[in-house]
Design a protein around this motif. Structure first.
Motif, mmCIF file in Angstrom:
data_model
loop_
_atom_site.group_PDB
_atom_site.id
_atom_site.type_symbol
_atom_site.label_atom_id
_atom_site.label_comp_id
_atom_site.label_asym_id
_atom_site.label_seq_id
_atom_site.Cartn_x
_atom_site.Cartn_y
_atom_site.Cartn_z
ATOM 1 N N ASP A 98 31.501 34.433 34.102
ATOM 2 C CA ASP A 98 32.225 35.715 34.010
ATOM 3 C C ASP A 98 33.466 35.725 34.890
ATOM 4 N N THR A 108 37.398 36.071 33.791
ATOM 5 C CA THR A 108 38.321 37.080 34.318
ATOM 6 C C THR A 108 39.650 36.426 34.692
ATOM 7 N N GLU A 133 44.337 47.008 29.536
ATOM 8 C CA GLU A 133 42.955 46.994 30.015
ATOM 9 C C GLU A 133 42.056 47.778 29.041
#
Ligand code: AMP
Length: 545
Positions: free
Chosen positions: A350, A354, A449
């Motif tokens: 993860d 990112t 986002e």
């Protein structure tokens, strides 16, 4: 004191000469507009580029004249890259996806003397006939057997006939490496398109830099398929970088759908490819529906707009290493790549994802500064954001025949128009385009986002967030979505999905479901159009509470 090294200019022609001499038998494979697969070698491409250069000389074009191309990725377009630029002319790649009016404007503004076009674009040229009367020739990139007849443009020239009887050898001129080699117009969502004029020096340096291991990691062991079109920022320089390193080149022609790309990659053993997220979404969806995998593809560069993290994850799970890259027409284009550093090796999947979803770190050659609204450098904390400014040998200092240059306005630096954060390692993350950021109650909300989070919802095919004016907050975000076939999605689903993923005040006020999201000619979301729709729809029925 000057160094005593040879002052040999960096010229585009030297790239193909190198490939023909030292990788002469390496193949170039193209899917043609006529439908068949064409194969030949760098040695063949070199000979045909020389024939073309001789033909251009016969047509009496002068040093610095612009030669327009309207063509897909294929071997004849490659010959134009070298035959035109190498002989001292300027290769003007025209983006056929722009609006007809813009194409007419671009051809006139560039002052193209001759146009080379694939068969596909003849109707487009016919519709622009009144603006083409001063052309020396309109050449169709095909052979006599496939030559079309046009009543509107009766004097079309056949490419194969044009070069057939020309000598195999051309006396390539040697000149100042700062002379222009290529021209590509960038179209914003407002204003006239602006011409970015690449030099031989900028093209060669950029191609060398992008081939480095931590950028695109290109080598003679690769089979490279540029899916990003040659009419959009020189297909990210891959038609230069592939012969530079001696890699096999695979050109997809006009067929960019999932089935065609997958079969070409598999049959030609493609190891590296590059393109925009929309195309990869089509390929991945097709592969999922047909239970397909990749047997040779190792790496994929994704850029032009942000790939949703779920897309990166899907590819990595299939064994494809994703190189997320950032660039602009004005930066040749590659300026940043999100390549992990040795210290990231032990991070969780993860945490790696990112970092990979960020736009990345500058490659050598790109200087970078992030300015606060007051013009001071923001702190490198991965949170504070500001305007991203760049400088370097393959960054535009101005536009073609435009009195005002971008660099002059900003003290020798180019303002990219992207609002970004930068962390201690120099990983840059785009928060928004300056004009797309949503300013709500004095706080900035990143539309990107919110879009990434929306893309992780199983019902959503594509999402976009735009600002709508709001009396109380100034602006509020609105979500636009295109749903997957048969899927359903409501405002309550949206609120559920965002709760716990973003601050409450960042959750979009409303969702608008559309059949298809509008895109610009270069595949970017057309947010101006969506803002208008949001205004109209919300004015007619208000925002649901
Ligand atoms: P163009 O000159 O048409 O290629 O557009 C350049 C703009 O595309 C940049 O200023 C960015 O806003 C956007 N862009 C390019 N690459 C990326 C990326 N990897 N992620 C997000 N936006 C990008």
């Amino acid at each position: 004191m000057l160094g005593t090294m040879m002052n040999v200019p960096l010229l585009v022609s030297s790239i193909l000469r190198h490939a023909a001499t030292f990788h002469g038998s390496t193949e170039i494979v193209s899917r043609t507009v006529e439908g068949s697969i064409h194969r030949y070698t760098y040695a063949d491409a070199w000979i045909r580029s020389q024939k073309l250069a001789n033909a251009l000389q016969r047509l009496d074009l002068q040093f610095g004249d612009r030669v327009g191309t309207l063509a897909w990725n294929g071997y004849r377009h490659l010959e134009l890259y070298y035959g035109v630029s190498g002989s001292g002319l300027i290769c003007h790649t025209i983006n056929p996806r722009l609006f007809r009016e813009q194409i007419g404007y671009i051809i006139e503004h560039a002052g193209d003397r001759i146009i080379f076009s694939d068969l596909t674009f003849l109707p487009l040229l016919e519709s622009l006939a009144d603006r083409l009367s001063s052309m020396k020739a309109i050449v169709i990139l095909t052979d006599e057997a496939h030559m079309p007849k046009s009543e509107i443009l009766p004097n079309l020239v056949c490419y194969e006939t044009l070069i057939a009887d020309e000598p195999d050898l051309f006396d390539w001129p040697v000149f100042d490496e700062n002379r222009a080699s290529g021209l590509c117009y960038t179209s914003g969502t407002t204003g006239d398109p602006k011409g970015v004029l690449y030099s031989h020096r900028s093209s060669v340096l950029h191609s060398m830099a992008i081939s480095l291991p931590d950028v695109l990691n290109l080598s003679a062991s690769d089979t490279i398929a540029p899916v990003v079109p040659m009419f959009h920022v020189n297909a990210w320089s891959l038609p230069f970088a592939a012969p530079m390193v001696g890699a096999k080149l695979v050109m997809p022609g006009p067929n960019l759908d999932g089935a065609s790309l997958h079969s070409l990659f598999e049959s030609e053993g493609v190891t590296f490819t590059a393109g925009v997220p929309t195309v990869w979404l089509g390929l991945l969806d097709w592969m999922e529906a047909h239970h397909q995998t990749f047997s040779t593809l190792k790496r994929m560069a994704i850029g032009g707009s942000a790939p949703p993290p779920v897309m990166i994850n899907r590819l990595e799970t299939m064994g494809v290493t994703v190189r997320h890259a950032w660039g602009m027409t004005e930066t040749s284009p590659i300026g940043l790549t999100a390549t992990l550093m040795p210290k990231h090796a032990d991070l969780s999947a993860d945490a790696k994802l990112t970092l990979q979803a960020k736009q990345g770190r500058p490659l050598f050659g790109i200087e970078l500064r992030v300015d606060s609204p007051e013009g001071r450098p923001v702190s490198r904390d991965g949170k504070s954001f500001g305007a991203m400014m760049v400088r370097g040998p393959w960054v535009a200092s101005g536009y073609f025949q435009s009195p005002k240059s971008p660099a002059h306005e900003t003290d020798g630096w180019f303002n990219t128009g992207d609002v970004v954060t930068i962390d201690a390692d120099g990983f840059v993350q785009i928060i928004d385009r300056t004009k797309d950021v949503v300013k709500s109650g004095g706080e900035w909300i990143s539309s990107i986002e919110l879009e990434n989070i929306a893309h992780a919802h199983p019902a959503i095919q594509e999402a976009a967030v735009v600002a709508k004016p709001d009396e109380r907050w100034g602006e509020r975000p609105v979500l636009f979505v295109q749903l997957k076939p048969g899927a359903r999605f409501s405002r309550a689903d949206m609120i559920d999905h965002y709760t716990d993923r973003v601050a409450k005040w960042s959750i979009p006020d409303d969702v608008i479901i559309v059949n298809e999201l509008p895109h610009t000619a270069t595949g970017k979301l057309l947010k101006t159009a969506m803002r208008e729709i949001a205004l109209k729809q919300l004015a007619s029925h208000g925002v649901a509470e």
